[in-house]
Design an enzyme around this catalytic site. Structure first.
Site, short mmCIF file in Angstrom:
data_model
loop_
_atom_site.label_atom_id
_atom_site.label_comp_id
_atom_site.label_asym_id
_atom_site.label_seq_id
_atom_site.Cartn_x
_atom_site.Cartn_y
_atom_site.Cartn_z
N GLY A 125 1.99 18.81 47.10
CA GLY A 125 1.60 17.49 46.62
C GLY A 125 0.09 17.30 46.74
CB CYS A 126 -2.19 14.96 45.02
SG CYS A 126 -1.19 13.46 45.09
CE1 TYR A 127 -3.21 9.88 48.96
CE2 TYR A 127 -0.95 9.66 48.24
CZ TYR A 127 -2.23 9.14 48.35
OH TYR A 127 -2.50 7.89 47.86
#
Lengths: 353, 353, 353, 353
Positions: free
Chosen positions: C154-156
């Site tokens: 994921g991005c985070y």
């Protein structure tokens, strides 16, 4: 693959930065010199962190500009300097045998008098004006091929001229009464520490400026007049819009043919459609929109593309043409690279797609 | 101080919210009812946290709309409903004796046929059209004073009509060839969950839409025609700009008098200046800009003011007039409150400065 | 040059769109299929006008997703589908012999129970979990090389894990008390027609959300725990910021070594510096900032780079590490392509610089 | 209604402008003087067109600052000057009998040594430090009532102190380990012509700055220490966010009581809830959010309100408190007016709702 050695003079502004971005990635370019008084001594990667993953950006250092040195480092020199300064810089470079692609306004006008009228000072190198080719590739491709001095067009002029010129050439529209209403992102104002361009002053703000006589009128009217075969005077209103990049131009034009029915309108529409298809159908950087699509700057941001769409209005008899460009790519650095590709006999899209 | 009981029907959109903001602070208003299907049961403070410091916002709850109940709760009812729906709602309220101020398009046109042409469906209450007064206070103040049904103008029309009407009235400009190029913030699209208005789709985007026949043309042309004494057809191009609020309109007009010298231009400029001073010099919400100033939406945001500036162009013979308004205040809720003040015989600026 | 045939399933969201952008330009990719229920029948150029200058974008049409057909069209299939759906789709593709790179959360967790806890439903294909490799190339390069199912992070998590993992591995920081405060652009919310993500609701707004238990915690804690050799629980607070792209994460960490003097701080700083240099000094997509530089999302937008900087605070004894990524590139599509390059035995930067 | 004569010194920055906006509308204020070197000679309406509809803005002219003259024009003088300058200006005004409300940092610290450590120069008027009252009305209301010199708090400190102080006072949280992660709009940087704050440099950018020792730490730690009865050192990380106005602060706090079950958490939650209700339940400018609501800067923009919400995290044992303020209202001009209302014995909300 053959590579050309290239320099960028005055690479600290937004157009210069974009030029550097494109040239660093260009498969047939070796970027050998970049100059900037402000950044002298720093590497390109230090001045522009976003390019730091490119090896050449970590090696190449900004220097003070020096024509003699540049002429040894580069076959082609791009000038991204303020007007007035660029003109002075071009002369020694040309004498030393460089090809010069100038992004300033200094060589766009054929007349030193018009230059003085619009830019407020004497032309720095009037003897070179006759030599310069206006670098609008879709219109002057052949002349660009053999030019030693290319005057890359302004951002607004690009967004105005490309949509109008084929229509004017084909005599589909009148040369009188032309209005260009244009909206520009803030990078168009340059990287200048002025209160007017602070975030807080631009965000949540929309405003016209430079009404009614903006400098870019001079090159627009020159080019329209050349194609029309008579002096053309237009109305031009620029506006500042809170986006980083992009120009959206809306053109109000008067077709030569009066149309008062759906049928007449359809006939004229076919002619306009045909005119654009003939002029631009094979152009790699012109996107003629179809169906219901209208230009949107976000669809051209970061690309060398101009989007064009048009509508006839049966109620008013007018032709509305709309265009979108990225002001620092097709309106500046990208278009300059396109001319560079032509003059270097490279594929015109090299480094631009 | 006398207070009027007031209701807002359909208060969940951006115009309705602004209306609520203004009415909650209005010294002579008691906001007694707000309706919204979406928010029914919630207090105003819950639906709009930014109003929560106002005591009435914590007390007043949204209800389902019910004309009979409303007529008991309020002397004046503002309608901030979609067109078509507003028209149906106005009828019972009027019959029950309320004064109605409608922010939709339903009562702006005098002709049910024009309504159908531009809005695509039959008018919901054609018998009321003759009764309605177009709520542009600077133009129709006297008629508004005694109106029971006020049709508050659209945002674009306000930004176009106020600058043009005095010039047309004074016969300083031709009624032909008028062009209005307008730039609107995204709140103009309403609070609607549509992909086109997502942050990512609007930010860093500038685009025209609704070319060439936007609905607002109908009321603009109606009003221009009334003043001109003949049918007026104009060109109008709206654009979507990434700001929350604000409309910037640039008008291209043809003066009746030809001017070809500085002196002639000066004479005409004095006439235009005089015309605006006479028409608007004492208007509390019209700011005629002086000197080099040009309109900027950020200078009108949150206020009921329209900024107007103009320039004559000796090169083209045209008059360029520019205006800026906040589309949800002078272009919607604020102007409606201004009409309310007039019809209620309050100071016209009450709650608006 | 060898080319791999590639498909993208679910290409209508922001991550899918970015994936298509990167794959269309990838020198060793032939994009042979893209699927999207919403866009089925349209060419890529029609759905995404900004890609229209690329020839393949004008030829390739979106289709309905069909695993059997896809397995004939592509050696590698990227899934850019919602969680839950991706898992179901991966199974037939793997059985049909495709390599699968999944951008959803479905194969990131090793435990179906943790998946259920954080995503609220049973895992769609628990038998595949053991097979999946977490596609963080800087950490799992070797495993990725031979993976048939890659779960792209994921991005985070990317913005949190890359800065922390080397420090945790080198036992320079404690595994307790970790805080990640993160700021994300609105594209992180996906292309969804919801009121919360309208331009007017996001512009001029800054807000936390998902406090205190955001879904991405599950993969972050899993990966930290694996390296720490014991369960790690962290604090994570995401915020929504009005930019299109970019995540800026600020990490609050506790060094194992207490430092109470400049000298002790210098010793620790050298260790941290050395740790990062060893771990990431040769990584093509990790930029360790030097001197006074701090991360800025605008320096990574559109690139696959993560910027990392850190500071020791003598006053508090804490280590602050800050990172910036483009959430749809290094945080989604770009990282997936990086894994693709590894698994395909291409240069890891192919199509990404 | 009694009116107080008021002057604003240094009214050309964003805080000064906001102060002028509030004072022009304040029912019990007569704004008799505004000074600014930059605007001297202009009316307020000319310098700030958005105030031009207010009669006093069209009459009042900016002057050069002159303490003697000011002391004759105004009973109360607001200083919106840079630190260092404000301190020098305050002395003569106080001697001449004015009440002074200073928006700079000059009188916020009780220690001239701490001032020098954080501001880098000797204090301009150390003898006045003991006289000054820290103008946080919710905490120091009684002291403000009788103060002649009020030091209005900084924007970040306001957003940090108001949420923490009651918890610290009630000994619900530890005084160690406090982290404040804060996000500020660009007006926080002031109206300064610097490249870093140009639209193009801030738009589509998110970045930390001033890590780890920002000047505002000094007043935050002073105030926390006073309440804790022992020295408190905190971690503070400011970030620049592309909005005009607003600060969103996320605080990471450690409750004194360990909670490891839902039941224990509930007990603690009730205590926190009660603590805030007791401290702030009747405060007109503090909005304690309920239910699922979290702070959003857009809900406080233009108002003097601070929004506060909090969450306990059973997984980490931490308390997360979040606040939102408008940095130029509650964080500057509005809070100064609130103190002014107290010291003038006006309703505390006069001119602020």
């Amino acid at each position: 693959m053959r590579k050309t050695s290239v320099a960028v003079v005055g690479a600290s502004g937004y157009s210069g930065e974009e030029l550097v971005r494109l040239l660093l990635r260009h498969p047939q370019v070796e970027l050998t010199a970049v100059t900037s008084r402000q950044f002298a001594g720093q590497t390109v990667a230090q001045a522009f962190p976003k390019f730091a993953q490119l090896p050449q950006a970590r090696k190449l250092r900004f220097t003070e500009p020096n024509p003699e040195l540049l002429s040894k480092q580069a076959e082609v020199v791009f000038l991204a300097l303020p007007h007035g300064v660029a003109g002075e810089f071009a002369r020694p470079l040309l004498e030393l045998g460089c090809q010069v692609i100038d992004l300033s306004a200094d060589f766009r006008l054929k007349s030193a008098a018009a230059y003085k009228e619009f830019y407020g000072h004497d032309h720095p190198a009037p003897e070179l004006l006759a030599k310069a080719v206006y670098g609008l590739p879709e219109i002057y491709r052949t002349a660009i091929k053999s030019a030693s001095l290319i005057a890359s067009p302004g951002c607004y002029p690009t967004s105005i001229l490309l949509p109008i010129l084929p229509l004017l050439q084909a005599k589909l529209i009148k040369e009188t009464g032309i209005i260009a209403d244009a909206l520009s992102g803030v990078s168009g104002a340059g990287r200048k520490a002025e209160l007017d361009y602070l975030f807080v002053e631009c965000n949540e703000s929309v405003r016209p400026y430079g009404v009614p006589k903006h400098r870019h009128l001079s090159e627009v009217e020159q080019e329209l007049s050349l194609v029309a075969g008579q002096p053309v005077v237009i109305q031009f209103t620029p506006h500042l819009i809170p986006v980083n990049r992009g120009i959206l131009t809306t053109l109000y034009l008067a077709p030569h043919k009066h149309f008062t029915s759906e049928a007449e309108m359809k006939t004229l529409a076919d002619q306009i459609s045909g005119c654009y298809a003939t002029a631009y159908g094979k152009e790699p950087f012109i996107r003629l929109l179809e169906g219901n699509a209208l230009p949107d700057t976000k669809n051209v941001t970061g690309t060398n593309v101009i989007e064009i769409a048009w509508r006839l209005d049966l109620r008013t008899g007018r032709l509305i043409v709309m265009s979108a460009v990225d002001n620092v790519v097709k309106g500046a650095g990208g278009q300059a690279v396109q001319s560079f590709n032509i003059v270097s006999d490279f594929d015109e899209t090299a480094g631009l797609i």
